[in-house]
Design a protein around this motif. Structure first.
Motif, PDB file in Angstrom:
ATOM      1  N   THR A  66     -43.775 -31.681  22.383  1.00  0.00           N
ATOM      2  CA  THR A  66     -43.966 -30.722  21.296  1.00  0.00           C
ATOM      3  C   THR A  66     -44.610 -29.437  21.803  1.00  0.00           C
ATOM      4  N   GLU A  67     -45.253 -29.495  22.960  1.00  0.00           N
ATOM      5  CA  GLU A  67     -45.817 -28.308  23.592  1.00  0.00           C
ATOM      6  C   GLU A  67     -44.885 -27.808  24.694  1.00  0.00           C
ATOM      7  N   ALA A  68     -44.600 -28.671  25.681  1.00  0.00           N
ATOM      8  CA  ALA A  68     -43.804 -28.250  26.836  1.00  0.00           C
ATOM      9  C   ALA A  68     -42.394 -27.846  26.445  1.00  0.00           C
ATOM     10  N   ILE A  76     -35.191 -27.105  30.383  1.00  0.00           N
ATOM     11  CA  ILE A  76     -34.526 -27.251  31.677  1.00  0.00           C
ATOM     12  C   ILE A  76     -35.314 -26.548  32.781  1.00  0.00           C
ATOM     13  N   PRO A  77     -35.651 -25.261  32.645  1.00  0.00           N
ATOM     14  CA  PRO A  77     -36.384 -24.635  33.753  1.00  0.00           C
ATOM     15  C   PRO A  77     -37.834 -25.075  33.865  1.00  0.00           C
ATOM     16  N   GLY A  78     -38.511 -25.277  32.729  1.00  0.00           N
ATOM     17  CA  GLY A  78     -39.947 -25.492  32.744  1.00  0.00           C
ATOM     18  C   GLY A  78     -40.391 -26.932  32.792  1.00  0.00           C
ATOM     19  N   GLU A 266     -32.317 -21.564  34.267  1.00  0.00           N
ATOM     20  CA  GLU A 266     -32.469 -22.056  35.624  1.00  0.00           C
ATOM     21  C   GLU A 266     -33.622 -21.337  36.306  1.00  0.00           C
ATOM     22  N   PRO A 267     -34.475 -22.081  37.021  1.00  0.00           N
ATOM     23  CA  PRO A 267     -35.564 -21.419  37.748  1.00  0.00           C
ATOM     24  C   PRO A 267     -35.008 -20.418  38.750  1.00  0.00           C
ATOM     25  N   VAL A 268     -35.763 -19.369  39.006  1.00  0.00           N
ATOM     26  CA  VAL A 268     -35.354 -18.334  39.952  1.00  0.00           C
ATOM     27  C   VAL A 268     -36.422 -18.222  41.024  1.00  0.00           C
ATOM     28  N   GLY A 277     -34.657 -11.741  33.069  1.00  0.00           N
ATOM     29  CA  GLY A 277     -34.972 -11.415  31.690  1.00  0.00           C
ATOM     30  C   GLY A 277     -34.927 -12.591  30.747  1.00  0.00           C
ATOM     31  N   LEU A 278     -33.780 -13.290  30.672  1.00  0.00           N
ATOM     32  CA  LEU A 278     -33.653 -14.384  29.713  1.00  0.00           C
ATOM     33  C   LEU A 278     -34.531 -15.575  30.084  1.00  0.00           C
ATOM     34  N   LEU A 279     -34.773 -15.786  31.378  1.00  0.00           N
ATOM     35  CA  LEU A 279     -35.692 -16.846  31.776  1.00  0.00           C
ATOM     36  C   LEU A 279     -37.101 -16.543  31.272  1.00  0.00           C
TER      37      LEU A 279
END
Length: 310
Positions: A66-68, A76-78, A266-268, A277-279
């Motif tokens: 609920t947080e992450a 997906i990235p985080g 996706e992580p960069v 930007g969108l990340l």
């Protein structure tokens, strides 16, 4: 379990005993095989799993979804890739529960798209991601889409291939025009007045009681969306801002078209040149909704003033 490098089963469960038995068995299988294991589920379910695991809980990364994962675009990235990328070359095992009773109607389409996009994001990677679905608490429409976003289904007694697996239909099916707000303030921007767009969003947020840290997040989010409009959306865009159910909503529309379904998910590598930007938008916002087609894209972001920055 599947012998393929990547597996993405949905766990269809009824009641806490079934939930705990299936999830803890999954975790202990991974620990017995020496796999890194993470569990990202809502807090109440997290407590059930942690208690049932006992001492083994200390060997598992435990996260409150609920947080992450409040913003599904951040998972997906985080959460998933962040954990998997910490263990290169190893098969990882993750429980991720992004859809639970109580998710709002505004949040669900992004959740469903997220579940479908996991299959693209992890194709060929060494990971098993188990996604629980509450048969008693979720609607039939949600459960039907679970069968479209997961190639394998399992319940308390068996596992089977999903005959309805078609994640692309879910991705596109929720790529719909967004509902119109009742009232809003707006600004047409280009390269000459992007700062005014940032200021407009911050002014409306301050009037709603956002603190200084979140005001910075909102300015940065609008700046990144605006920069995308300048670079990829025809050189201009329109910002609209309003309040909805206690949240601040900022929406940027332009003439661009997002063709990569994993854009912003996706992580960069920070050493890699190019736009993030969108990340950044996904990492900072409490919810992101997107509608995109040839010649028109709308990105709508939501902020809750009661929440600290992530």
């Amino acid at each position: 379990m599947s012998a393929k490098p990547f597996a993405h089963p949905a766990l269809l469960y009824r009641g806490a005993p079934e939930y705990v038995a299936a999830t803890t068995a999954f975790v202990r299988e991974g620990l017995a095989e020496g796999e890194p294991v993470a569990v990202a589920v809502p807090a109440a379910n997290l407590a059930l799993i942690e208690t049932a695991l006992g001492a083994d809980a200390g060997r598992v990364l435990l996260l409150d979804m609920t947080e992450a994962g409040r913003n599904p675009g951040r998972i997906i990235p985080g959460v998933l890739r962040e954990f998997a990328d910490r263990h290169p070359g190893r098969h990882v095992r993750i429980i991720g529960e992004p859809i639970w009773p109580g998710r709002s109607a505004a949040e669900y389409p992004a959740c469903a798209q997220h579940e479908a996009l996991i299959n693209l994001a992890f194709s060929g990677r060494r990971a098993t991601i188990l996604c629980p679905y509450d048969l008693d608490g979720l609607t039939s429409d949600v459960l039907e889409e679970a069968a479209r976003t997961h190639p394998v289904l399992r319940d308390a007694s068996r596992e089977w291939d999903s005959a309805d697996y078609a994640p692309e239909l879910v991705i596109e099916g929720h790529n719909r025009p967004l509902d119109e707000p009742e009232a809003f303030v707006s600004l047409r921007f280009d390269n000459g007045n992007l700062s005014a767009a940032r200021s407009l969003a911050a002014r409306e947020a301050a009037a709603m009681g956002f603190g200084a840290d979140r005001l910075d997040d909102i300015r940065l989010t609008v700046a990144e969306l605006g920069a995308n409009s300048l670079d990829h959306g025809g050189g201009a865009g329109t910002l609209r801002v309003w309040a909805e159910d206690g949240r601040l909503v900022c929406e940027v529309s332009d003439a661009g078209h997002i063709t990569d379904p994993l854009a912003g998910r996706e992580p960069v590598d920070p050493r890699t040149a190019g736009s993030r930007g969108l990340l950044i938008v996904n990492l900072l916002s409490d919810l992101v909704r997107v509608h995109t087609r040839a010649g028109a894209t709308t990105v709508r972001v939501y902020f809750d003033p009661a929440r600290p920055c992530p």
